[in-house]
Design a protein around this motif. Structure first.
Motif, PDB file in Angstrom:
ATOM      1  N   CYS A 318     -20.450  -9.186  -1.702  1.00  0.00           N
ATOM      2  CA  CYS A 318     -19.025  -9.482  -1.606  1.00  0.00           C
ATOM      3  C   CYS A 318     -18.468  -9.818  -2.985  1.00  0.00           C
ATOM      4  N   VAL A 319     -17.195  -9.496  -3.196  1.00  0.00           N
ATOM      5  CA  VAL A 319     -16.467  -9.836  -4.416  1.00  0.00           C
ATOM      6  C   VAL A 319     -15.192 -10.553  -4.011  1.00  0.00           C
ATOM      7  N   ASP A 320     -14.943 -11.720  -4.623  1.00  0.00           N
ATOM      8  CA  ASP A 320     -13.745 -12.498  -4.327  1.00  0.00           C
ATOM      9  C   ASP A 320     -12.672 -12.165  -5.359  1.00  0.00           C
ATOM     10  N   TRP A 321     -11.557 -11.583  -4.895  1.00  0.00           N
ATOM     11  CA  TRP A 321     -10.429 -11.257  -5.763  1.00  0.00           C
ATOM     12  C   TRP A 321      -9.292 -12.257  -5.598  1.00  0.00           C
ATOM     13  N   LYS A 322      -9.612 -13.463  -5.115  1.00  0.00           N
ATOM     14  CA  LYS A 322      -8.658 -14.552  -4.873  1.00  0.00           C
ATOM     15  C   LYS A 322      -7.734 -14.259  -3.687  1.00  0.00           C
ATOM     16  N   GLU A 323      -7.043 -13.127  -3.699  1.00  0.00           N
ATOM     17  CA  GLU A 323      -6.142 -12.823  -2.580  1.00  0.00           C
ATOM     18  C   GLU A 323      -6.877 -12.138  -1.426  1.00  0.00           C
ATOM     19  N   SER A 324      -8.067 -11.568  -1.698  1.00  0.00           N
ATOM     20  CA  SER A 324      -8.830 -10.889  -0.649  1.00  0.00           C
ATOM     21  C   SER A 324     -10.277 -10.745  -1.112  1.00  0.00           C
ATOM     22  N   PHE A 325     -11.131 -10.274  -0.185  1.00  0.00           N
ATOM     23  CA  PHE A 325     -12.532  -9.994  -0.489  1.00  0.00           C
ATOM     24  C   PHE A 325     -12.772  -8.494  -0.475  1.00  0.00           C
ATOM     25  N   ASP A 376     -22.725 -17.145   4.067  1.00  0.00           N
ATOM     26  CA  ASP A 376     -23.164 -18.431   3.522  1.00  0.00           C
ATOM     27  C   ASP A 376     -22.408 -18.783   2.253  1.00  0.00           C
ATOM     28  N   PHE A 377     -22.177 -17.812   1.378  1.00  0.00           N
ATOM     29  CA  PHE A 377     -21.600 -18.083   0.067  1.00  0.00           C
ATOM     30  C   PHE A 377     -20.096 -17.818  -0.024  1.00  0.00           C
ATOM     31  N   PHE A 378     -19.547 -16.946   0.843  1.00  0.00           N
ATOM     32  CA  PHE A 378     -18.135 -16.583   0.741  1.00  0.00           C
ATOM     33  C   PHE A 378     -17.318 -16.952   1.980  1.00  0.00           C
ATOM     34  N   GLY A 379     -17.974 -17.181   3.105  1.00  0.00           N
ATOM     35  CA  GLY A 379     -17.244 -17.512   4.323  1.00  0.00           C
ATOM     36  C   GLY A 379     -16.710 -16.303   5.059  1.00  0.00           C
ATOM     37  N   VAL A 380     -17.236 -15.105   4.790  1.00  0.00           N
ATOM     38  CA  VAL A 380     -16.826 -13.895   5.509  1.00  0.00           C
ATOM     39  C   VAL A 380     -17.719 -13.754   6.746  1.00  0.00           C
ATOM     40  N   ARG A 381     -17.119 -13.795   7.917  1.00  0.00           N
ATOM     41  CA  ARG A 381     -17.872 -13.696   9.165  1.00  0.00           C
ATOM     42  C   ARG A 381     -17.909 -12.237   9.626  1.00  0.00           C
ATOM     43  N   PHE A 382     -19.096 -11.770  10.028  1.00  0.00           N
ATOM     44  CA  PHE A 382     -19.274 -10.392  10.472  1.00  0.00           C
ATOM     45  C   PHE A 382     -19.376 -10.368  11.995  1.00  0.00           C
ATOM     46  N   ARG A 383     -18.432  -9.705  12.599  1.00  0.00           N
ATOM     47  CA  ARG A 383     -18.414  -9.627  14.054  1.00  0.00           C
ATOM     48  C   ARG A 383     -19.601  -8.818  14.572  1.00  0.00           C
ATOM     49  N   TYR A 400     -17.849 -22.945   0.616  1.00  0.00           N
ATOM     50  CA  TYR A 400     -18.560 -21.712   0.296  1.00  0.00           C
ATOM     51  C   TYR A 400     -18.591 -21.573  -1.224  1.00  0.00           C
ATOM     52  N   PRO A 401     -19.736 -21.784  -1.866  1.00  0.00           N
ATOM     53  CA  PRO A 401     -19.769 -22.046  -3.315  1.00  0.00           C
ATOM     54  C   PRO A 401     -19.471 -20.868  -4.225  1.00  0.00           C
ATOM     55  N   LEU A 402     -19.532 -19.621  -3.760  1.00  0.00           N
ATOM     56  CA  LEU A 402     -19.269 -18.493  -4.656  1.00  0.00           C
ATOM     57  C   LEU A 402     -17.815 -18.021  -4.596  1.00  0.00           C
ATOM     58  N   ARG A 403     -16.982 -18.737  -3.875  1.00  0.00           N
ATOM     59  CA  ARG A 403     -15.573 -18.385  -3.855  1.00  0.00           C
ATOM     60  C   ARG A 403     -14.873 -18.932  -5.088  1.00  0.00           C
ATOM     61  N   LYS A 404     -13.816 -18.246  -5.488  1.00  0.00           N
ATOM     62  CA  LYS A 404     -13.092 -18.631  -6.693  1.00  0.00           C
ATOM     63  C   LYS A 404     -12.423 -19.992  -6.541  1.00  0.00           C
ATOM     64  N   ASP A 405     -12.073 -20.384  -5.325  1.00  0.00           N
ATOM     65  CA  ASP A 405     -11.375 -21.647  -5.120  1.00  0.00           C
ATOM     66  C   ASP A 405     -12.315 -22.808  -4.827  1.00  0.00           C
ATOM     67  N   TYR A 406     -13.642 -22.596  -4.960  1.00  0.00           N
ATOM     68  CA  TYR A 406     -14.586 -23.675  -4.650  1.00  0.00           C
ATOM     69  C   TYR A 406     -14.571 -24.728  -5.753  1.00  0.00           C
ATOM     70  N   ASP A 407     -14.454 -25.989  -5.358  1.00  0.00           N
ATOM     71  CA  ASP A 407     -14.439 -27.090  -6.320  1.00  0.00           C
ATOM     72  C   ASP A 407     -14.985 -28.334  -5.631  1.00  0.00           C
ATOM     73  N   ASP A 408     -16.128 -28.831  -6.120  1.00  0.00           N
ATOM     74  CA  ASP A 408     -16.759 -30.019  -5.551  1.00  0.00           C
ATOM     75  C   ASP A 408     -17.274 -30.875  -6.705  1.00  0.00           C
ATOM     76  N   PRO A 409     -16.493 -31.862  -7.167  1.00  0.00           N
ATOM     77  CA  PRO A 409     -16.910 -32.670  -8.328  1.00  0.00           C
ATOM     78  C   PRO A 409     -18.172 -33.487  -8.086  1.00  0.00           C
ATOM     79  N   THR A 410     -18.567 -33.696  -6.822  1.00  0.00           N
ATOM     80  CA  THR A 410     -19.802 -34.435  -6.556  1.00  0.00           C
ATOM     81  C   THR A 410     -21.038 -33.588  -6.795  1.00  0.00           C
ATOM     82  N   ARG A 411     -20.870 -32.258  -6.909  1.00  0.00           N
ATOM     83  CA  ARG A 411     -22.009 -31.372  -7.137  1.00  0.00           C
ATOM     84  C   ARG A 411     -21.891 -30.574  -8.437  1.00  0.00           C
ATOM     85  N   VAL A 412     -20.678 -30.193  -8.793  1.00  0.00           N
ATOM     86  CA  VAL A 412     -20.473 -29.241  -9.882  1.00  0.00           C
ATOM     87  C   VAL A 412     -19.790 -29.925 -11.061  1.00  0.00           C
TER      88      VAL A 412
END
Length: 417
Positions: A318-325, A376-383, A400-412
């Motif tokens: 998967c590739v995250d383009w911010k507005e879509s995958f 697991d990493f992007f949050g894209v669910r496959f039906r 989901y840690p590989l998304r562009k909007d992921y931000d967790d100061p307790t880990r990263v």
């Protein structure tokens, strides 16, 4: 080896009784010294290693360095028969709970050696990493730190000698006790060190300003020397060998596919015709853009069409383009050798930022794990995927840690450069 708490209390009470007799203190000190010497030279490490530092640890045990000379060669596979852990390598979030469990099950007194930069502070994964613990001492109390990436066997032996000195000093007056783990919050150590270095350089410039001005006045007439430019050596151009073409050509593949799916286009080359694809060269792997509503049907066609022979799934990612995958699939023909990429856009949901896509795990069985990884990493669910759950991270991992909007100061910790 460690002893249980009941035996430790019995030994301490016996020592207090003997001390009351004439010369008893010297006798107890002598026995205590002998016991400490024996404990320091018979520590049993746990079989525990996670990354490249394990190779150096194994080299230390081997014949060239011979760790057996120090009484540490008895590696145990059970924590109930060990009293030391050498943290040799990276410690990630998923194994953190298991490491704490191993330490708690180990009989006291017990010791920890942090071997290498990853075990000490996270190493190269300190910045921009969601999965690596920033040092083993945040999980278990560390007794000896051995810096390096990785440290050599001689460094590990030196660390073991330091641990031996620590054990020899333990006794009734300095009993072993469980220490607290590190609770200091993460910080940007690079920027902090950079600011301290700049302040030190500024102070140094202030101290040397007068000396520099005096040097300029005394040597004003001397011309400044210019370095001699070294002539660049030129090497002959090595002709590139043209690779042999395998399987169906790109333009033939595109022609066959567009007859069935006219809406399919070449990624990065909208409107290109099959004959123009041939001009991209034989090194180019055909990369197609498929409408989302045709994603499942297109994959089924590539799998079942015997003339194409694309029977092996190499990768689904998967590739995250911010507005879509973009869901990207790479296929290979085991019979003919040609490859193919195709991608489809998965629109993000406005509320959660997640997305959905039809599963192809029943067509390519290997896609089941790849789709779970993308979820697991992007949050894209496959039906229609029969096992849509996390595969690498814990179930309670936030986000989901590989998304562009992921931000967790307790880990990263964000990289400042």
């Amino acid at each position: 080896m460690g002893v249980n708490s009941g035996a430790s209390v019995l030994v301490r009470q016996a020592g207090e009784l003997i001390e009351r007799a004439p010369g008893g203190i010297k006798l107890v000190d002598a026995v205590e010294l002998l016991v400490a010497w024996g404990r320091a030279n018979s520590v049993w490490p746990l079989v525990y290693a996670t990354s490249c530092c394990a190779i150096e640890m194994m080299s230390t045990i081997a014949a060239r360095h011979d760790l057996a000379r120090f009484g540490y060669e008895v590696m145990r596979a059970s924590v109930r028969q060990a009293d030391m852990i050498i943290l040799a390598g990276t410690i990630n979030e998923k194994m953190a709970k298991n490491l704490v469990t191993l330490y708690e099950q180990m009989p006291a007194p017990k010791y920890i050696i942090a071997m290498g930069s990853c075990a000490i502070s996270g190493g190269p994964f300190y910045y921009d990493s969601y999965a690596v613990v920033k040092g083993g001492d945040r999980l278990v109390p560390v007794d000896v730190y051995i810096p390096g990436c990785p440290p050599r066997p001689e460094a590990l032996i030196q660390g073991i000698l330091q641990l031996q000195e620590k054990i020899k000093k333990e006794g009734r007056r300095n009993p072993w006790k469980v220490r607290e783990t590190l609770k200091v919050p993460f910080e940007d150590i690079f920027s902090k060190a950079q600011a301290e270095w700049a302040a030190r350089e500024k102070q140094r410039d202030e101290e040397l300003r007068e000396a520099r001005e005096q040097f300029k006045r005394e040597n004003a007439a001397s011309p400044a020397s210019k370095p001699v430019r070294v002539k660049k050596e030129e090497f002959p151009v090595v002709p590139r060998r043209k690779p042999a073409t395998q399987g169906i050509s790109n333009w033939t593949l595109l022609q066959m596919i567009q007859e069935k799916f006219p809406a399919v286009e070449v990624y990065g080359h909208p409107g290109i015709i099959p004959k123009q694809v041939a001009e991209l060269g034989s090194d180019y792997i055909l990369d197609l853009v498929v409408p989302p509503e045709q994603y499942r049907a297109f994959a089924e066609y590539l799998k079942n069409e015997q003339s194409l022979g694309l029977d092996m799934l190499i990768q689904l990612t998967c590739v995250d383009w911010k507005e879509s995958f973009d869901i990207v699939v790479q296929l290979l023909s085991c019979r003919d050798g040609h490859k193919l990429f195709f991608r489809s856009k998965a629109a993000k949901q406005p509320e959660t930022g997640n997305a959905e896509m039809e599963s192809i795990s029943d067509l390519y069985l290997g896609a089941e794990w790849h789709e779970r990884e993308v979820y697991d990493f992007f949050g894209v669910r496959f039906r229609n995927n029969q096992d849509m759950r996390r595969i690498f991270l814990e179930n309670d991992f936030p986000g989901y840690p590989l998304r562009k909007d992921y931000d967790d100061p307790t880990r990263v910790v964000k990289r400042p450069y």
